[in-house]
Design an enzyme around this catalytic site. Structure first.
Site, PDB file in Angstrom:
ATOM      1  N   HIS A  15      47.537  38.531  33.992  1.00  0.00           N
ATOM      2  CA  HIS A  15      48.613  38.753  34.965  1.00  0.00           C
ATOM      3  C   HIS A  15      49.199  37.382  35.305  1.00  0.00           C
ATOM      4  CE1 HIS A  15      50.325  39.565  38.983  1.00  0.00           C
ATOM      5  NE2 HIS A  15      50.257  40.866  38.709  1.00  0.00           N
ATOM      6  N   ASP A  19      39.734  36.646  37.446  1.00  0.00           N
ATOM      7  CA  ASP A  19      40.670  37.485  38.191  1.00  0.00           C
ATOM      8  C   ASP A  19      40.074  38.899  38.264  1.00  0.00           C
ATOM      9  OD1 ASP A  19      42.650  39.239  38.955  1.00  0.00           O
ATOM     10  OD2 ASP A  19      44.207  38.383  37.679  1.00  0.00           O
ATOM     11  N   GLN A  75      41.728  43.889  39.239  1.00  0.00           N
ATOM     12  CA  GLN A  75      41.642  45.259  38.703  1.00  0.00           C
ATOM     13  C   GLN A  75      40.193  45.675  38.457  1.00  0.00           C
ATOM     14  OE1 GLN A  75      44.163  47.332  38.421  1.00  0.00           O
ATOM     15  NE2 GLN A  75      45.840  45.898  38.765  1.00  0.00           N
ATOM     16  N   LYS A  79      44.406  46.947  46.414  1.00  0.00           N
ATOM     17  CA  LYS A  79      44.138  47.769  45.222  1.00  0.00           C
ATOM     18  C   LYS A  79      42.866  48.585  45.395  1.00  0.00           C
ATOM     19  CE  LYS A  79      46.593  44.560  42.266  1.00  0.00           C
ATOM     20  NZ  LYS A  79      47.880  45.163  41.914  1.00  0.00           N
ATOM     21  N   CYS A 107      53.922  42.239  35.192  1.00  0.00           N
ATOM     22  CA  CYS A 107      53.620  40.812  35.468  1.00  0.00           C
ATOM     23  C   CYS A 107      52.716  40.236  34.386  1.00  0.00           C
ATOM     24  CB  CYS A 107      52.980  40.624  36.839  1.00  0.00           C
ATOM     25  SG  CYS A 107      54.057  41.063  38.186  1.00  0.00           S
TER      26      CYS A 107
HETATM   27  N1  PLP Z   1      45.786  39.982  38.835  1.00  0.00           N
HETATM   28  C1  PLP Z   1      45.865  41.233  38.411  1.00  0.00           C
HETATM   29  C2  PLP Z   1      45.076  41.648  37.207  1.00  0.00           C
HETATM   30  C3  PLP Z   1      46.679  42.147  39.086  1.00  0.00           C
HETATM   31  O1  PLP Z   1      46.766  43.399  38.670  1.00  0.00           O
HETATM   32  C4  PLP Z   1      47.404  41.710  40.211  1.00  0.00           C
HETATM   33  C5  PLP Z   1      48.328  42.623  40.927  1.00  0.00           C
HETATM   34  O2  PLP Z   1      48.958  43.448  40.334  1.00  0.00           O
HETATM   35  C6  PLP Z   1      47.271  40.387  40.622  1.00  0.00           C
HETATM   36  C7  PLP Z   1      46.451  39.544  39.920  1.00  0.00           C
HETATM   37  C8  PLP Z   1      48.013  39.854  41.812  1.00  0.00           C
HETATM   38  O3  PLP Z   1      47.546  40.477  42.955  1.00  0.00           O
HETATM   39  P1  PLP Z   1      48.309  40.294  44.348  1.00  0.00           P
HETATM   40  O4  PLP Z   1      49.753  40.570  44.069  1.00  0.00           O
HETATM   41  O5  PLP Z   1      47.668  41.315  45.218  1.00  0.00           O
HETATM   42  O6  PLP Z   1      48.050  38.902  44.793  1.00  0.00           O
END
Ligand code: PLP
Length: 406
Positions: free
Chosen positions: A119, A197, A200, A223, A362
Site C-alpha cells: 500500500h 504493515d 489488513q 479496519k 493505493c
Molecule cells: N496499509 C494497508 C495494507 C492498508 O490497507 C491501508 C488502508 O487502506 C493502509 C496501510 C493505510 O491505513 P490508514 O489509511 O488507516 O492509515
C-alpha cells in the site's frame, strides 16, 4: 446457508439498511453498537484531558486511555504495553518510523527494501526517505500469484540493507505474507530493521507481535470495527527508546528549559499533544468484541465466505481473479471482468445494493505490474453472510447482461 459470525443487528448502519451488502471492509469496517456506545460513554462520563489534571475525572480519563493501551497490547501479543504507541493509523505509524528512526539511521550508500505489493502508506515514506538520505530503494518483485517472491527477497537483502518494509496482508489482493520465513531470511543476511504493515492483518488474523521477532508493526483501528483516527505503532523497546521524537509539544517532554528539552519515556515521547482518548477507548471496545467472537473463528468465517464467492465468481465468463488461493488470502476477492471498467462495475453493483471497491487500492506499483489501472475488490468481514455472496454474484451477472447488450 453460511450465516454471519457477528449478528448484523449489532451494527446500526447495517441494521438500518437491510438491503445493503457491504463488501468493502478492507477499506473500512462497519462499527458495532458496543463501539459507538463506548465512545459515547467516554464523553458522557469520563471526559477530561488525560494526564493533565489532579482531579478524579481526569484520573478516570487517564485510566481508560491506559486500559485501552493494555487491551491493544494483549490483543497483538505484546507483553510490554509501553511499546504500543497510539497514532492516527497505519499511515502515521509508518511516517513516524521513517521520520524518526529513518532520518537518524539511514544514510547514503544504505539500502531500503520494500515490495511491489505495498500500500502507498508502506511505500511512499520509504521512497521519500531514500530520496532525502541518498539511500537506494530496492523493490522486491512478486510471483505470478501476486505473493512476495521470497527468492527475490533473499537476493535483494544484503549487509547494506538498513530496513525492510513489508506488508503482512495485501489490501489489493489479500495475499498473506509468510512472516516467519521473511524474518528468518532477513536476519540471516543483514542487521536490517523489519517494519510490518499490519493494517489488513490485525482485523482478520491472530497477530503475536513478540513471537514474530520483528521490529515495528503498524495497524489502523477503523479496519477492525473501531473508529477512524486511531491506530498503533508497536515497536521493540530498545528501538523506541533510541529514537528521537516525531512531533514536539505537550505530554512528550520531561523538562523544557529555555534552550533545550528532555523527553518523556515511551510511549509518551511519541504522543505529543492531547491524545485521541475516546477513540482509543472505542478501539479497546472493538477488540473486546472481536475477542468474544474469537480471532480463529473470524479467520475461518472469512475463508469460508471467500471460497464460496471465489468459486462462483470464477465461473462467470471473462473473469480474472488476482492473488493466491483463498486459504492464503484474507477476506479479499480482487478481480476484473473482461471489457468492463471496474468503476462502471462498482456503479452497477451499487444499484443492486452491493458496495465494493474499484480502483488502484493505493497500490499503484502493484497495478502497474498487473498491467491494469484498477481492479474490482469485494472484501468480507464478520457481519457478512452467504446472502452477500449471492447478491454479489447476482449483481455481477446483471452487469454482464447490461454490457453484453451494449
Ligand atoms: N496499509 C494497508 C495494507 C492498508 O490497507 C491501508 C488502508 O487502506 C493502509 C496501510 C493505510 O491505513 P490508514 O489509511 O488507516 O492509515
Amino acid at each position: 446457508m453460511l450465516a454471519s459470525l457477528a449478528p448484523r443487528s449489532d451494527f446500526p448502519l447495517l441494521a438500518a439498511n437491510p438491503g445493503m451488502h457491504y463488501l468493502d471492509s478492507a477499506a473500512t469496517s462497519q462499527k458495532p453498537a458496543a463501539v459507538l456506545n463506548a465512545i459515547h460513554e467516554f464523553y458522557a462520563t469520563a471526559n477530561a484531558n488525560p494526564h493533565r489534571g489532579a482531579y478524579a475525572l481526569s484520573a478516570r480519563a487517564t485510566d481508560l486511555y491506559h486500559d485501552a493501551r493494555a487491551t491493544v497490547a494483549r490483543f497483538v501479543g505484546v507483553a510490554d504495553s509501553d511499546c504500543v504507541v497510539f497514532t492516527r493509523g497505519t499511515t502515521e505509524a509508518m511516517n513516524l518510523v521513517a521520520s524518526s528512526w529513518g532520518r537518524a539511521n539511514v544514510q547514503a550508500g544504505d539500502e531500503i527494501v520494500v515490495t511491489a505489493l505495498e500500500h502507498h502508506a508502506n511505500f511512499v515514506p520509504w521512497q521519500q526517505l531514500a530520496i532525502a538520505t541518498g539511500a537506494t530503494l530496492r523493490i522486491v518483485e512478486l510471483t505470478p500469484q501476486q505473493t512476495i517472491d521470497l527468492e527475490q527477497l533473499r537476493a535483494v537483502v544484503t549487509t547494506r540493507t538498513k530496513l525492510v518494509a513489508i506488508t503482512h496482508v495485501s489490501n489489493a489482493v489479500g495475499a498473506i505474507t509468510p512472516l516467519a520465513e521473511v524474518v528468518h531470511l532477513v536476519r540471516a543476511r543483514s542487521a536490517a530493521v523489519i517494519v510490518v504493515d499490519g493494517a489488513q492483518a490485525v482485523p482478520h488474523l491472530p497477530v503475536p507481535f513478540d513471537a514474530l521477532g520483528i521490529d515495528f508493526y503498524a495497524f489502523s483501528g477503523h479496519k477492525l470495527l473501531a473508529p477512524m483516527g486511531i491506530g498503533c505503532l508497536i515497536g521493540r523497546r530498545a528501538l523506541l527508546e533510541s529514537m528521537p521524537p516525531y512531533q514536539f509539544g505537550g505530554d512528550m517532554i520531561e523538562w523544557v528549559r529555555d534552550t533545550e528539552c528532555t523527553w518523556n519515556v515511551i510511549p509518551h515521547k511519541f504522543e505529543a499533544g492531547t491524545p485521541n482518548a475516546a477513540d482509543a477507548v472505542g478501539l479497546a471496545a472493538a477488540i473486546r468484541y472481536l475477542e468474544a467472537l474469537g480471532m480463529a473463528n473470524v479467520r475461518a468465517h472469512e475463508v469460508a465466505l471467500l471460497e464460496r464467492a471465489e468459486e462462483r465468481v470464477r465461473a462467470l465468463p471473462g473473469v480474472t481473479v488476482y492473488g493466491p488461493p483463498p486459504a492464503q488470502r484474507s477476506g479479499v476477492l480482487s478481480f476484473s471482468l473482461a471489457d468492463v471498467h471496474p468503476h462502471d462495475l462498482a456503479t452497477i453493483l451499487d444499484q443492486h445494493g452491493v458496495c465494493i471497491r474499484a480502483g488502484h487500492h493505493c497500490a499503484q506499483p502493484l497495478m502497474r505490474r498487473l498491467g491494469v489501472s484498477a481492479t474490482a475488490r469485494a472484501s468480507f468481514y464478520v457481519y457478512n453472510d452467504e446472502r452477500d455472496v449471492d447478491a454479489l454474484v447476482g449483481a455481477l451477472e446483471a452487469a454482464q447482461r447490461i454490457f453484453a447488450a451494449d
